[in-house]
Design an enzyme around this catalytic site. Structure first.
Site, PDB file in Angstrom:
ATOM      1  N   CYS A 136      -3.034   7.448   4.894  1.00 38.03           N
ATOM      2  CA  CYS A 136      -2.941   7.323   3.306  1.00 38.03           C
ATOM      3  C   CYS A 136      -4.368   7.415   2.680  1.00 38.03           C
ATOM      4  CB  CYS A 136      -2.551   5.976   3.116  1.00 38.03           C
ATOM      5  SG  CYS A 136      -3.259   4.742   3.975  1.00 38.03           S
ATOM      6  N   GLU A 150       0.903  -1.004  -0.161  1.00 36.16           N
ATOM      7  CA  GLU A 150       0.056   0.059  -0.218  1.00 36.16           C
ATOM      8  C   GLU A 150       0.893   0.996  -0.112  1.00 36.16           C
ATOM      9  OE1 GLU A 150      -2.735   0.095   3.481  1.00 36.16           O
ATOM     10  OE2 GLU A 150      -2.382   2.470   3.270  1.00 36.16           O
TER      11      GLU A 150
HETATM   12  N1  NDP Z   1       0.629   5.592   1.709  1.00 37.17           N
HETATM   13  C1  NDP Z   1       0.942   5.543   3.066  1.00 37.17           C
HETATM   14  O1  NDP Z   1       0.069   4.652   3.648  1.00 37.17           O
HETATM   15  C2  NDP Z   1       2.144   5.810   3.891  1.00 37.17           C
HETATM   16  C3  NDP Z   1       3.018   6.592   3.053  1.00 37.17           C
HETATM   17  N2  NDP Z   1       3.983   6.982   3.951  1.00 37.17           N
HETATM   18  C4  NDP Z   1       5.307   7.743   2.642  1.00 37.17           C
HETATM   19  O2  NDP Z   1       6.355   7.186   3.151  1.00 37.17           O
HETATM   20  C5  NDP Z   1       7.101   8.402   3.610  1.00 37.17           C
HETATM   21  C6  NDP Z   1       8.231   7.889   4.677  1.00 37.17           C
HETATM   22  O3  NDP Z   1       7.478   7.133   5.473  1.00 37.17           O
HETATM   23  P1  NDP Z   1       7.877   5.568   5.994  1.00 37.17           P
HETATM   24  O4  NDP Z   1       7.007   5.032   7.014  1.00 37.17           O
HETATM   25  O5  NDP Z   1       9.297   5.538   6.717  1.00 37.17           O
HETATM   26  O6  NDP Z   1       8.053   4.732   4.592  1.00 37.17           O
HETATM   27  P2  NDP Z   1       9.406   4.038   4.137  1.00 37.17           P
HETATM   28  O7  NDP Z   1       8.543   3.507   2.802  1.00 37.17           O
HETATM   29  O8  NDP Z   1      10.350   4.734   3.850  1.00 37.17           O
HETATM   30  O9  NDP Z   1       9.645   2.759   5.066  1.00 37.17           O
HETATM   31  C7  NDP Z   1       8.666   1.769   5.352  1.00 37.17           C
HETATM   32  C8  NDP Z   1       9.419   0.349   5.452  1.00 37.17           C
HETATM   33  O10 NDP Z   1      10.194  -0.044   4.327  1.00 37.17           O
HETATM   34  C9  NDP Z   1      11.534   0.010   4.468  1.00 37.17           C
HETATM   35  N3  NDP Z   1      12.048   0.399   3.273  1.00 37.17           N
HETATM   36  C10 NDP Z   1      12.210   1.806   2.866  1.00 37.17           C
HETATM   37  N4  NDP Z   1      12.864   1.716   1.718  1.00 37.17           N
HETATM   38  C11 NDP Z   1      13.295   0.560   1.398  1.00 37.17           C
HETATM   39  C12 NDP Z   1      13.897   0.125   0.280  1.00 37.17           C
HETATM   40  N5  NDP Z   1      14.405   0.726  -0.754  1.00 37.17           N
HETATM   41  N6  NDP Z   1      14.131  -1.372   0.355  1.00 37.17           N
HETATM   42  C13 NDP Z   1      13.870  -2.043   1.209  1.00 37.17           C
HETATM   43  N7  NDP Z   1      12.974  -1.587   2.082  1.00 37.17           N
HETATM   44  C14 NDP Z   1      12.687  -0.375   2.422  1.00 37.17           C
HETATM   45  C15 NDP Z   1      11.744   0.853   5.690  1.00 37.17           C
HETATM   46  O11 NDP Z   1      12.829   0.572   6.262  1.00 37.17           O
HETATM   47  P3  NDP Z   1      13.864   1.601   7.220  1.00 37.17           P
HETATM   48  O12 NDP Z   1      13.440   0.833   8.723  1.00 37.17           O
HETATM   49  O13 NDP Z   1      15.277   1.440   6.855  1.00 37.17           O
HETATM   50  O14 NDP Z   1      13.392   2.807   7.189  1.00 37.17           O
HETATM   51  C16 NDP Z   1      10.500   0.445   6.477  1.00 37.17           C
HETATM   52  O15 NDP Z   1      10.672  -0.671   7.037  1.00 37.17           O
HETATM   53  C17 NDP Z   1       6.232   9.344   4.132  1.00 37.17           C
HETATM   54  O16 NDP Z   1       6.808  10.605   4.298  1.00 37.17           O
HETATM   55  C18 NDP Z   1       5.223   9.292   3.240  1.00 37.17           C
HETATM   56  O17 NDP Z   1       5.519   9.831   2.005  1.00 37.17           O
HETATM   57  C19 NDP Z   1       4.402   6.740   4.829  1.00 37.17           C
HETATM   58  C20 NDP Z   1       3.513   5.947   5.730  1.00 37.17           C
HETATM   59  C21 NDP Z   1       2.183   5.297   5.137  1.00 37.17           C
HETATM   60  O1  AKG Z   2      -7.534   5.843   7.729  1.00 31.77           O
HETATM   61  C1  AKG Z   2      -7.258   4.910   8.270  1.00 31.77           C
HETATM   62  O2  AKG Z   2      -7.941   4.267   9.331  1.00 31.77           O
HETATM   63  C2  AKG Z   2      -6.255   3.814   7.726  1.00 31.77           C
HETATM   64  C3  AKG Z   2      -5.177   4.585   6.945  1.00 31.77           C
HETATM   65  C4  AKG Z   2      -4.007   3.637   6.640  1.00 31.77           C
HETATM   66  O3  AKG Z   2      -4.374   2.649   6.136  1.00 31.77           O
HETATM   67  C5  AKG Z   2      -2.862   4.355   6.311  1.00 31.77           C
HETATM   68  O4  AKG Z   2      -2.655   5.648   6.505  1.00 31.77           O
HETATM   69  O5  AKG Z   2      -1.893   3.631   6.239  1.00 31.77           O
END
Ligand code: NDP
Ligand code: AKG
Length: 526
Positions: free
Chosen positions: A302, A265
């Protein structure tokens, strides 16, 4: 239960030696103790070997045993008490009420999957009995059930340190399916991860299950996370995070000799369509409700409504004024990590400096080092269509209003939008005809369409879809929330002409498990 900084590999605890990870309290900027030792290739190898060894016996557990295990996980998480809530608040900057609510959702999710396992509908048992007399050819006896795919890698999300993390929806649905789980903890909340991991580890032991049913690894995503996804024993991946992280893991999964599915996601801007009748009747109220949804959890959902589309005119102006007024009073909120805060500030600055975009309002500034201020922008449909960068997610409480010259333009823009988790329609009865034209467009773009609500706050149930076409997720055919999420970790097997003694119980004559089964296409319990 003390937080030690150790990984959980099956029943063992083990300190990683590949560099230390520290949580940062984003409310204060302070580095938190203890140090968490990052894992490496040896720990990935050990966790995957144990998971593979556990798979055989774990998938043969009865529905009652597996459901009991999920309930034991839920209870063990609750038994962590306030220590879990305090640690999660400190590591995420999220307020106590939110974390307590999220704990309830996490525990409820595990219990819902327990019910789902007992129900047995997920087995999707189908029987086409043999037809030896059929002409011109006889039909064989064909019986189908779903089986778990094998060990699953789960990546905890930063923005839901409980509900989308170590014991969250991906783990609950994989365990429910019968798959052992190896979690790569999110480095932003390692203490929360360890506590929940220990709760699940204790439930594995209490239920007498093989130790490899669950392991928890710390370490960098690029190293430990990639190695985990590359391991040949891992058969599927659950991920919530950035587009860059999700697509990097997808590449690893697709480059394996045996490619595997990645259920990632990623990014979504969740458009809200303001139809003319709704604007005429409720513009100010919608503006206020919209800001409530936009600013929830510092906008770090998200499902956050990052795009609003309406036909320009006095009613859209009233909406924008109401939203501006509400947003200008919105307090700054601590964001999850320094990195996420930095990305948000840069995203807002990018919009503010775009000369095709007008800045409407900014929330109140706050004293904390990593607090985000909500931000509202506006542009024309013409500019929006010409500037692809305006489609990019700004993760946080920022949103962009698109002023469309007419309804046809609003429909055209709906067609141009990329895949999303949600789309929202604000409408009245007089908007029905326009809504009827909009819905078929949105069905092709999103996983969930809402009428007269706001997209944040996903219900965990049987009919929920939290998914959507690329780039919202890497596989729009499924959901990461709700009981349907179990399907990601199952695959069908057909048993042809099996003697009764060799058939799985779910498919035996006499229906000993009392399942709903489809016999010759007809659902029944015979
Ligand atoms: N759409 C959504 O639901 C969400 C979007 N985001 C977006 O992500 C950005 C950063 O947030 P974050 O939660 O840290 O998300 P990341 O995608 O950076 O990290 C999520 C997980 O994936 C790992 N990871 C990141 N990059 C790689 C890679 N190249 N190869 C393998 N594993 C990887 C991270 O490891 P590590 O521990 O090394 O960081 C972490 O465990 C936010 O600013 C936002 O834009 C964030 C949360 C939810
Ligand atoms: O809106 C919610 O309750 C869940 C949202 C979600 O899945 C996320 O932010 O990663």
């Amino acid at each position: 239960m003390p937080v030690t900084g150790e990984m959980l590999i099956g029943a063992a605890t083990l300190r990683g030696t590949e560099g230390d990870i520290h949580a940062v309290n984003p409310a204060t900027g302070e580095t938190m103790a203890p140090a968490f030792g990052g894992g490496g290739a040896a720990e990935v190898e050990r966790a995957c070997a144990l998971a593979e060894a556990a798979f055989g016996p774990y998938r043969e557990t009865t529905p009652e045993q597996r459901a009991g295990f999920l309930e034991a996980c839920a209870q063990a998480i609750l038994d962590l008490g306030d220590a879990l809530v305090e640690r999660a608040c400190a590591e995420s900057g999220l307020p106590r009420g939110r974390i307590e609510g999220e704990r309830g959702r996490t525990v409820g999710q595990l219990r819902l999957f327990a019910q789902e396992v007992r129900d047995g509908g997920w087995l999707d048992a189908r029987i086409d009995p043999a037809q030896p007399q059929r002409q011109p050819l006889p039909r064989a006896d064909l019986r189908l059930r779903q089986i778990p795919v094998g060990p699953v890698a789960v990546f905890g999300a930063s923005n839901f340190p409980l509900a989308f993390s170590v014991g969250g929806g991906d783990t609950a649905s994989a365990l429910a399916a019968g798959c052992p789980v190896v979690v790569k903890a999110h480095s932003a909340h390692p203490g929360t991860s360890e506590l929940v991991g220990r709760a699940i580890q204790s439930a594995v032991k209490a239920c007498g299950l093989p130790e490899g049913v669950f392991s928890l690894l710390f370490g960098s995503g690029a190293k430990v996370g990639s190695a985990l996804v590359a391991d040949p024993r891992i058969q599927a991946v659950g991920f919530t995070g950035s587009f860059a992280g999700g697509t990097a893991l997808l590449k690893v999964a697709q480059s394996r000799p045996q490619p595997i599915p990645v259920y990632a996601e990623m990014s979504s801007i969740n458009p809200v369509f303001l139809l003319p009748g709704a604007l005429a009747k409720r513009a100010a109220a919608i503006g206020q409700g919209f800001v409530g949804s936009l600013t929830l959890g510092a906008g770090q959902f998200c499902t956050n409504p990052g795009l609003v589309l309406g036909v320009e005119g006095a009613a859209l102006d009233t909406f924008a004024q109401a939203a501006t007024g509400a947003l200008q009073g919105a307090a700054a909120q601590t964001m999850l990590t320094p990195g996420i805060h930095k990305a948000y500030v840069e995203g807002v600055a990018r919009l503010a400096s775009n000369n095709r975009v007008q800045s409407l309002a900014e929330g109140v500034a706050g004293p904390g080092p990593y607090q985000g201020r909500a931000a509202l922008f506006s542009t024309t449909a013409e500019h929006f269509a010409a500037d692809h960068s305006l489609l990019e997610e700004v993760f946080g409480a920022a949103s962009l209003i698109i002023r469309c010259p007419d309804e046809a333009t609003m429909l055209r823009l709906a067609q141009q939008i990329e895949g999303q988790l949600t789309a929202t329609i604000q409408m009245e009865d007089e908007d029905l005809e326009l809504a009827r034209r909009l819905v078929p467009v949105l069905e092709r773009k999103v996983g969930r369409i809402l009428v007269n609500g706001y997209p944040t706050g996903v219900e965990v149930g049987h009919a929920m879809v939290h998914g959507g076409p690329w780039p919202a997720t890497s596989d729009g055919r499924t959901t990461s929330v709700g009981t349907l999420a179990i399907r990601r970790f199952l695959r069908p097997v057909c048993y042809q002409d099996f003697p009764e003694a060799l058939l799985p119980e779910a498919l035996r004559p006499g229906n000993p498990m009392r399942l709903w089964r489809r016999t010759d296409g007809v659902l029944g319990r015979d």
